[in-house]
Every structure is written in C-alpha cells, then in structure tokens.
Design an enzyme around this catalytic site. Structure first.
Site, PDB file in Angstrom:
ATOM      1  CD  GLU A 175      -2.950  -0.734   0.631  1.00  0.00           C
ATOM      2  OE1 GLU A 175      -3.271   0.439  -0.435  1.00  0.00           O
ATOM      3  OE2 GLU A 175      -4.354  -1.593   0.119  1.00  0.00           O
ATOM      4  CD  GLU A 200       4.655 -21.271  11.236  1.00  0.00           C
ATOM      5  OE1 GLU A 200       5.033 -21.551  12.439  1.00  0.00           O
ATOM      6  OE2 GLU A 200       3.926 -20.568  10.671  1.00  0.00           O
TER       7      GLU A 200
END
Length: 294
Positions: A82, A113
C-alpha cells in the site's frame, strides 16, 4: 512450548462457542476485538522507537523490510504494497517477505515457517545491509523463519525490530527493539489471525504511516504524494489540492495538469504562486516538506 503462550490458551469467555447463536458469537468477537487497541497503546513507546529508526533509514538510503510467516507475513506484504500508491515511493522502499515465497501469499505452504535458514536466504536475496530496518512479525514470537531472518539482519548490521503477541518472546530477545502486544487467548483457540492479527495490522499501520509523515509525504493530514493511477485517485488528487490551498475545483484541475499530475508541486505552485520548475526546486531544498517551502 506452545502451552506457555497466551495466544494458545483457551478463552474462558468462548468455551461454549459452538453452542452460541450467530449474534452471540459476533458480540463476543466484537467485545474481544475492543481490547486490542488498548493492548497496542501499552507498546507505543517501543513503536515510537521503531518509527524513529525507520525514518532515519529512509533519510539515509535504507529500506523497511517486514518478515513473517502465514498471517503475519501476509499482513507485512499488505502494508508494504500500500505504500507506493499512498505515498508515491518506490516498491523497494518498503518490502514484505513471507515464508514460502509468493505462493504462500494465497496458499499455506506447509513447513515453510519452520525453516530458519530460508529467512536468512530471503534477506540475502534482496541484499539486506546496515542501512535497512528489518521487522520480524510472529504472533507466537518463536517462528523459525523469522528468527533466522532477524539473526542474519543483526549479523549484517541492520536495525532489527520484532512484533509479537506474547511477552518475553524469542524474537523479542533477538531484535534490538521488541514490540510485544499481548492480546491474550483468542475466541477461537490458537487462531491468531483474529486479535493477534488485528494488533499486528494496527502496529504496521502506525509504523508505515508515521514513518512516511517523518519524510515529508504528508501535508497537514493530506496524502500529498498519492499516485493518481485510476479515476478515483485522480479525483482524490484534485480534492487534496483544493483542501490544501482553498481553491475551487477548476483551479485545482488546472494546476494538477500544469504539475504533470503531481499533487505536491501543484500545491506549492498555488501557495507560493510559482512555476512547476520553481516548485520542484523548493521541494528539493525542503526535503519534500511542503511546510518548509514557505
């Protein structure tokens, strides 16, 4: 151990979750969500410390890099993505890395992960250096991928910070600055995309927005470096010019076009009654801060 993490505990308020009406579930979730901003507020001092480091990095040619797995990684990528349209910065200035790579943005990559080395390798791939700030994000505070990234970032001399939802977290001990927003047990046990994820989003909002303010990307409360990449943003750009200068729509549109559809120089042109070239020069001398061009 997972059983020691508050994010993994069962919430006594939701023990009958499967027996509640839809409205009761929604009210309970809303009640629990309302506690999140208060938990974030307790960490404002640490968030401030991170923002100061990010502003310093931006001014010295450094970057802000978010690193996470699963929900945490996706939230980092969301915040980073953004920044270019909102603040007119290059996509490389704020970046998000996720365990498992781009495929993991849309689909869970099992076991990604748990690979500590891949956190290091992903930072190496973008040539992390001492000018950068690396923020590791993990609700549990113990994700190996994030641990590996933070350890490597420390090795190369980058500034490191962590965002977790448990106190005394592993990543908090590795990072130079630890943000630990303790959001407590989730309504749905262990589902840290809920309160923990909300807290992470709030903190990321603060870090990126406050840092951009710190480098002149905002005038008053207006996003003056917004990129007019669609019709909505073109109209928003004109409204921003109107709000910042007090001119009418037609005048704002005229200056918007004269300024090559750049909001910031258009505002300076109107406020200081100068040409586009003069506005650019004044902005360069003021390091992009409109207030300092006067």
């Amino acid at each position: 151990m997972l059983e020691k993490l508050t994010t993994e505990l069962r919430n006594p308020k939701s023990m009958e979750l499967d027996n509640k009406s839809i409205k009761e579930v929604l009210l309970l979730m809303n009640e629990e969500d309302a506690t999140v901003p208060l938990a974030v507020k307790k960490e404002i001092d640490n968030i401030e410390s991170v923002v100061k480091e990010v502003v310093k990095a931006f001014k010295n040619g450094g970057r802000l890099i978010y690193v996470g797995a699963g929900t945490s990684g996706r939230l980092g990528i969301l915040d980073a993505s953004e920044c270019p349209p909102t603040f007119g910065v290059e996509p490389t200035l704020v970046q998000g890395l996720i365990a498992g790579g781009e495929k993991a943005i849309l689909k869970a990559i099992e076991g990604a992960e748990d690979d500590e080395e891949s956190g290091q390798l992903d930072l190496k791939a973008i040539s992390i250096n001492e000018k950068d700030v690396v923020v590791g994000i993990a609700a549990s505070g113990r994700t190996p991928y994030v641990i590996g990234a933070l350890k490597y970032a420390n090795e190369v001399g980058a500034t490191t910070a962590s965002i977790s939802n448990n106190k005394h977290s592993v990543i908090g001990k590795i990072a130079q600055i630890a943000i630990e927003v303790e959001t407590g047990p989730e309504v749905l046990t262990g589902s840290t995309r809920l309160k923990a994820g909300t807290a992470q989003k709030l903190v990321l909002n603060m870090i990126s927005t406050a840092s951009m303010i710190g480098i002149g990307k905002v005038y008053e409360n207006l996003m003056v470096d917004v990129q007019p990449t669609n019709k909505k943003l073109v109209e928003r750009s004109k409204r921003i010019i109107m709000e910042a200068t007090g001119v009418d729509y037609n005048t704002a549109q005229t200056y918007f076009l004269r300024a090559n559809q750049e909001v910031k120089p258009a505002i300076v042109m109107i406020l200081l009654n100068c040409s586009y070239e003069e506005a650019l020069d004044k902005l360069e001398k003021s390091n992009g801060f409109i207030r300092n061009t006067k």
